[in-house]
Design an enzyme around this catalytic site. Sequence first.
Site, short mmCIF file in Angstrom:
data_model
loop_
_atom_site.label_atom_id
_atom_site.label_comp_id
_atom_site.label_asym_id
_atom_site.label_seq_id
_atom_site.Cartn_x
_atom_site.Cartn_y
_atom_site.Cartn_z
N HIS A 176 101.94 -3.58 50.76
CA HIS A 176 100.77 -5.62 50.49
C HIS A 176 100.74 -5.27 51.47
CE1 HIS A 176 100.41 -9.69 50.14
NE2 HIS A 176 101.45 -9.48 51.45
N HIS A 227 96.43 -5.55 52.79
CA HIS A 227 95.64 -6.68 53.79
C HIS A 227 94.43 -5.50 54.65
CE1 HIS A 227 97.40 -10.05 54.32
NE2 HIS A 227 98.71 -10.06 53.73
N GLU A 258 95.39 -14.38 51.59
CA GLU A 258 96.73 -14.44 51.15
C GLU A 258 95.61 -14.68 49.70
OE1 GLU A 258 99.23 -12.46 51.18
OE2 GLU A 258 99.93 -12.97 53.39
N SER A 301 97.02 -6.46 45.38
CA SER A 301 97.98 -5.73 45.64
C SER A 301 99.21 -6.01 44.02
CB SER A 301 98.94 -5.52 46.89
OG SER A 301 99.45 -7.24 47.07
#
Length: 255
Positions: free
Chosen positions: A132, A137, A178, A197
């Site tokens: 993740h 990111h 996010e 993800s």
Amino acid sequence: MNVLEPVSASNSGGLRVALPYLIEQDWAAYTPEQHAVWGELVGRRMPQLRQHACREYLDGFEQIGLQESHLPDLKAISARLRPRTGWESTPVSGFLPGDAFFEMLAARRFPTTTWLRSREAMEYTPEPDIFHDVFGHVPMHAHPVFGDFLQHYGQLCAAQPDPVTLERLGRLFWFTVEFGLIRERGEIKVYGSGLISSHGECTRVLAGGCEIRDFNLDAVLNQEFDTGAMQPVLYAVESFDQIYEATKQAEARLG
């Protein structure tokens, strides 16, 4: 199992609040099974992302040197990232309290966990892992405007003592970093790590399973969310300059 080796104050890069959470990544300790799980996770996501992720994410994926064949070496990732935007991918022991997290963002040090989910938990893990954090990111940190936005956001939150205001600013992070969407040549593309993800969440959004609204700072700051549920409403920006400017506007209003 990777041993968590703490970082000394002399190697902390000036971080104080986050220092107790800084560790060294023991890349050599990853097992062949862990590398294989990483490869399967990346291999599952890339066909969809090549079609539906924003160009900035796909460019960043190549620029930072992510590979399907093996887990990322964070020092190597940072060596590629640092000359582009000044960002680094910094290993931490786990979930950080807000003040440590914001201090790291303000210093362009993205806190990155080093553990990887097991094969039995490939579909979902409640806490962020290296898949993740890095796959989701870090490619976006190679984009200069996004990198500037993320640092400015960290500076704003690090200086904010009011928990109610921090909660509202947390919604800005949630609906951009996010779960952000962007319009690219008339099409909706994903850039938020929760979508990058997660195959299930991303597929649902692309299939029209949630309402997509034009990004509006006031709406985002007031939009509550449930971290454990599929998102009913998401926001699409026209450019990453838009969220950088929105952070400046939020600072003027709330700071």
